[in-house]
Design a protein around this motif. Structure first.
Motif, PDB file in Angstrom:
ATOM      1  N   SER A 183      46.042  32.659  43.882  1.00  0.00           N
ATOM      2  CA  SER A 183      45.482  34.002  43.748  1.00  0.00           C
ATOM      3  C   SER A 183      46.523  34.914  43.110  1.00  0.00           C
ATOM      4  CB  SER A 183      45.103  34.563  45.123  1.00  0.00           C
ATOM      5  OG  SER A 183      46.266  34.760  45.897  1.00  0.00           O
ATOM      6  N   LYS A 202      44.793  35.734  37.104  1.00  0.00           N
ATOM      7  CA  LYS A 202      43.732  36.742  37.247  1.00  0.00           C
ATOM      8  C   LYS A 202      42.420  36.254  36.648  1.00  0.00           C
ATOM      9  CE  LYS A 202      46.945  40.662  37.201  1.00  0.00           C
ATOM     10  NZ  LYS A 202      47.437  41.830  36.428  1.00  0.00           N
ATOM     11  N   THR A 206      40.038  34.405  40.050  1.00  0.00           N
ATOM     12  CA  THR A 206      39.221  35.533  40.526  1.00  0.00           C
ATOM     13  C   THR A 206      37.828  35.410  39.903  1.00  0.00           C
ATOM     14  OG1 THR A 206      39.687  37.091  38.712  1.00  0.00           O
ATOM     15  CG2 THR A 206      41.307  36.985  40.512  1.00  0.00           C
ATOM     16  N   ASP A 207      36.956  36.312  40.297  1.00  0.00           N
ATOM     17  CA  ASP A 207      35.593  36.305  39.769  1.00  0.00           C
ATOM     18  C   ASP A 207      35.546  36.539  38.265  1.00  0.00           C
ATOM     19  OD1 ASP A 207      34.630  35.825  42.279  1.00  0.00           O
ATOM     20  OD2 ASP A 207      34.096  37.920  42.695  1.00  0.00           O
TER      21      ASP A 207
END
Length: 307
Positions: A183, A202, A206-207
């Motif tokens: 993360s 990132k 992440t989404d």
């Protein structure tokens, strides 16, 4: 979009076939093979961003998962072998020429990040590709050889690969390397400051870009071929197709900016262009609308002209 498969020898290659709006099965379309970055998958930038937009522009687009990766077949998993990767492109062309809707004389290729280096290398010996595009393309062999930037980085890595391969041949557990922290928070905890690593985290963790098959894993014992490979070897002699290179103006540690200019200088192509997108980084070119839109504003007219 349709999910399809094609063969690379005995292996099934999983792909998404993007079709233009108002697709007419009896019409013959220009087609583009779109290749994902290292550690990525077809559902990320090569398909959902560039594949979808090129289809909207009127192209049949085939975005595939590399063999031994993603949803494609092949054991062991997570092999990053340039010879295997390049053969995937030839097999993608084999598949496209079987489709009645594809004009076999109007097939192009696009690669993002490491997929860009593979696309270039494939086009040198796959003459069915009539136009070549790269977005933040990386010469993966060059990147692997540099390692920690010491003079013996490549030799040290090859020695470690040899030891690991011997251990695995004798029954040891495979060494699976994961390229990124879990993360952005973990990256901060580890004190990572490298721009490309932070932005990759990132994107992939992440989404923003996370997909189940975009795992950024590699089988360390099979990395030897990549270290001895140069994506642009013989470009001065064999790369003659029209070439459109796109790089972000913010240079990162992975080297896409300088690789783009090296390719531009080395390519034999009489028609070639390099677009530098100001203020955008390597990973901005994967997803960020103000970056991808500028890339597509160069790529779509390029393919329109040459396909």
């Amino acid at each position: 979009m349709e999910s399809v498969t094609f063969k690379n020898k005995s292996l099934d290659v999983a792909a998404d076939l993007y079709l233009p709006p108002g697709f007419e099965p009896d019409r013959r379309y220009a087609a583009i093979v779109s290749a994902h970055p290292i550690g990525s998958c077809k559902e990320q930038t090569s398909g959902d961003v560039y594949g979808a937009k090129l289809a909207e522009a009127g192209y049949v687009v085939l975005a595939f998962d590399a063999t031994h990766q993603g949803a494609s077949g092949g054991e062991p998993r997570w092999i990053e072998d340039p010879g295997l990767r390049v053969e995937d492109f030839r097999c993608a062309a084999d598949y496209l020429v079987t489709l009645d809707c594809v004009d076999e004389d109007r097939i192009g290729v696009l690669g993002i990040c490491g997929g860009g280096g593979y696309a270039v290398n494939a086009a040198m010996t796959e003459r069915r590709f009539k136009a070549v595009g790269t977005v933040t393309g990386v010469n993966f062999g060059r990147m692997m050889r540099e390692g920690d930037l010491s003079p013996d980085a490549a030799i040290n890595t090859l020695d470690a690969v040899a030891k690991q391969r011997t251990a695995e041949a004798r029954g040891a557990e495979p060494r699976i390397d994961v390229a990124l922290p879990d993360s952005p928070e973990k990256a901060a905890e580890l004190g990572i400051t490298a721009l490309d690593v932070l932005e990759a985290t990132k994107y992939y963790r992440t989404d923003r870009g996370q997909q189940s098959n975009g795992v950024n894993k590699s089988l360390f014992s099979r990395m030897g071929p990549a270290i001895g490979w140069d994506a642009y070897h013989l470009a001065e002699q064999l790369l003659t197709q029209p070439l459109q290179i796109v790089v972000g103006g913010i240079a990162g540690e992975f080297g896409a900016y300088r690789d783009g200019f090296e390719l531009f200088n080395r390519a034999r192509s009489e028609e070639k262009d390099i677009l530098v997108v100001p203020g955008q980084s390597h990973y901005d070119m994967y997803w960020k609308p103000e970056a991808t839109e500028q890339a597509l504003a160069a790529l779509i007219p390029f393919y329109n002209k040459h396909l």
